[in-house]
Enzyme design. Structure first.
Site, mmCIF file in Angstrom:
data_model
loop_
_atom_site.group_PDB
_atom_site.id
_atom_site.type_symbol
_atom_site.label_atom_id
_atom_site.label_comp_id
_atom_site.label_asym_id
_atom_site.label_seq_id
_atom_site.Cartn_x
_atom_site.Cartn_y
_atom_site.Cartn_z
ATOM 1 N N ASP A 114 0.831 -1.211 0.000
ATOM 2 C CA ASP A 114 0.000 0.000 0.000
ATOM 3 C C ASP A 114 0.865 1.260 0.000
ATOM 4 O O ASP A 114 1.996 1.253 0.474
ATOM 5 C CB ASP A 114 -0.907 -0.023 1.248
ATOM 6 C CG ASP A 114 -2.044 0.990 1.145
ATOM 7 O OD1 ASP A 114 -2.320 1.466 0.017
ATOM 8 O OD2 ASP A 114 -2.642 1.310 2.184
ATOM 9 N N ASN A 127 -11.001 -2.441 -5.222
ATOM 10 C CA ASN A 127 -10.238 -1.481 -6.029
ATOM 11 C C ASN A 127 -10.905 -1.124 -7.360
ATOM 12 O O ASN A 127 -10.534 -0.140 -8.005
ATOM 13 C CB ASN A 127 -8.798 -1.981 -6.278
ATOM 14 C CG ASN A 127 -7.906 -1.915 -5.050
ATOM 15 O OD1 ASN A 127 -7.011 -2.741 -4.875
ATOM 16 N ND2 ASN A 127 -8.117 -0.939 -4.185
ATOM 17 N N GLU A 155 1.710 -13.353 12.178
ATOM 18 C CA GLU A 155 2.282 -12.182 12.842
ATOM 19 C C GLU A 155 2.112 -11.021 11.869
ATOM 20 O O GLU A 155 2.361 -11.170 10.664
ATOM 21 C CB GLU A 155 3.773 -12.410 13.131
ATOM 22 C CG GLU A 155 4.030 -13.533 14.119
ATOM 23 C CD GLU A 155 3.404 -13.277 15.487
ATOM 24 O OE1 GLU A 155 3.324 -12.099 15.900
ATOM 25 O OE2 GLU A 155 2.977 -14.255 16.128
HETATM 26 C C1 IPE Z 1 -5.264 -2.675 -0.094
HETATM 27 O O1 IPE Z 1 -4.958 -1.344 -0.317
HETATM 28 C C2 IPE Z 1 -5.319 -3.404 -1.412
HETATM 29 C C3 IPE Z 1 -4.034 -3.603 -2.075
HETATM 30 C C4 IPE Z 1 -2.872 -3.300 -1.600
HETATM 31 C C5 IPE Z 1 -4.130 -4.209 -3.376
HETATM 32 P P1 IPE Z 1 -6.098 -0.220 -0.430
HETATM 33 O O2 IPE Z 1 -5.392 1.038 -0.637
HETATM 34 O O3 IPE Z 1 -7.092 -0.623 -1.448
HETATM 35 O O4 IPE Z 1 -6.769 -0.312 1.014
HETATM 36 P P2 IPE Z 1 -7.690 0.723 1.787
HETATM 37 O O5 IPE Z 1 -8.754 1.170 0.822
HETATM 38 O O6 IPE Z 1 -6.836 1.870 2.194
HETATM 39 O O7 IPE Z 1 -8.211 -0.026 2.960
HETATM 40 C C1 IPE Z 2 -1.415 0.391 -3.420
HETATM 41 O O1 IPE Z 2 -1.233 1.767 -3.404
HETATM 42 C C2 IPE Z 2 -1.737 -0.138 -4.796
HETATM 43 C C3 IPE Z 2 -3.090 -0.679 -4.945
HETATM 44 C C4 IPE Z 2 -4.017 -0.711 -4.032
HETATM 45 C C5 IPE Z 2 -3.424 -1.210 -6.245
HETATM 46 P P1 IPE Z 2 -2.456 2.778 -3.352
HETATM 47 O O2 IPE Z 2 -2.824 3.139 -4.759
HETATM 48 O O3 IPE Z 2 -3.554 2.262 -2.527
HETATM 49 O O4 IPE Z 2 -1.774 4.019 -2.644
HETATM 50 P P2 IPE Z 2 -2.464 5.033 -1.630
HETATM 51 O O5 IPE Z 2 -3.044 4.218 -0.524
HETATM 52 O O6 IPE Z 2 -3.496 5.775 -2.409
HETATM 53 O O7 IPE Z 2 -1.341 5.900 -1.175
HETATM 54 MG MG MG Z 3 -4.054 2.448 -0.561
#
Ligand code: IPE
Ligand code: IPE
Ligand code: MG
Length: 244
Positions: free
Chosen positions: A10, A58, A197
């Site tokens: 993330d 997503n 963990e």
């Molecule tokens: C979790 O990240 C999903 C992936 C890393 C693919 P998100 O960015 O989608 O999670 P939330 O929305 O912050 O919970």
């Molecule tokens: C993780 O990074 C990638 C996916 C969830 C596909 P994010 O795109 O969620 O990045 P933030 O959370 O917006 O910073």
């Molecule tokens: Mg994210």
């Protein structure tokens, strides 16, 4: 070494924002980091690495971001095939693959087929994955087995049910890492995480380097996994198996 490390990758967007770049550039750097971390995990001898790459939630993102992510995934898989083959890595996928774009499905199936004999490391991508969807799919699978007379619901146990999950061929994760400072699982491996963990880091995914993976593993190694037992019981077991 943990046998199975799973990562919630993330923070690509926030990393990009901090560096004055587009979200897409953040995702590009994220893919570069997938290469780095998978390689590092292989060098460390981690048998299973699972990466949360796209959740069922997503799809709610802007269309342009979703299609950019799908196209990055397709390019990554095609570019990575040689590397996977050379290093004995088998690709595995968990999630509702049938709802991904056709070209991505084709590349995935092709890569899975070409790497299926490999056993050095299993790289699992969670794509269009959600733990609740997985549970519903497992229930549907299990009930169809009961209807076909292949299972008896009076004898349902965890072993049988878990064989209906997407992860039926994987051990439970020992260590789950989430980058970007969020303290949640976001619908990732909820059942399999029962005794995992969990390690959280403030670092965003593109800046989570092999040295940070090592820090996470060191932290993991400092913990005592008790599985419901007392600390004393665990120490007894350790004493009995370690040479005097
Ligand atoms: C979790 O990240 C999903 C992936 C890393 C693919 P998100 O960015 O989608 O999670 P939330 O929305 O912050 O919970
Ligand atoms: C993780 O990074 C990638 C996916 C969830 C596909 P994010 O795109 O969620 O990045 P933030 O959370 O917006 O910073
Ligand atoms: Mg994210």
């Amino acid at each position: 070494m943990p046998e199975h490390v799973a990562i919630i990758m993330d923070g690509n967007g926030r990393w990009a924002q901090r560096h004055g770049k587009s979200r897409l550039e953040g995702h590009r750097q994220g893919v570069e980091n997938v290469r780095r971390i998978v390689k590092a995990s292989r060098n460390l001898g981690i048998q299973h690495i699972t990466l949360y790459a796209f959740s069922v939630e997503n799809w709610k993102r802007p269309k342009s971001e979703v299609s950019a992510l799908m196209s990055l995934l397709n390019i990554y898989l095609k570019k990575e095939l040689e590397e996977l083959l050379q290093n004995g890595v088998r690709l595995n996928v968990i999630g509702r693959i049938e709802d991904l774009p056709k070209n991505v499905q084709k590349t995935l199936l092709d890569t899975i087929e070409k790497t299926k004999e490999n056993s050095q490391q299993i790289l699992t991508l969670a794509l269009n994955y959600g733990a609740r969807t997985e549970i519903l799919d497992a229930v549907a699978k299990y009930t169809s087995l009961v209807a076909a007379g292949k299972e008896d619901s009076a004898e349902l146990d965890w072993e049988t049910f878990s064989s209906c999950l997407y992860t039926h061929n994987l051990p439970d994760p020992d260590l789950i890492i989430r980058t970007s400072g969020e303290h949640r699982l976001s619908n990732f491996l909820l059942l399999q995480a029962a005794y995992a963990e969990i390690y959280f880091t403030q670092l965003c995914w593109p800046e989570f380097l092999p040295e940070h993976l090592l820090e996470a593993i060191e932290d993991y190694n400092s913990r005592e996994r008790r599985y419901g037992q007392t600390g004393e019981q665990i120490k007894e077991v350790k004493k009995s198996i370690s040479p005097a």
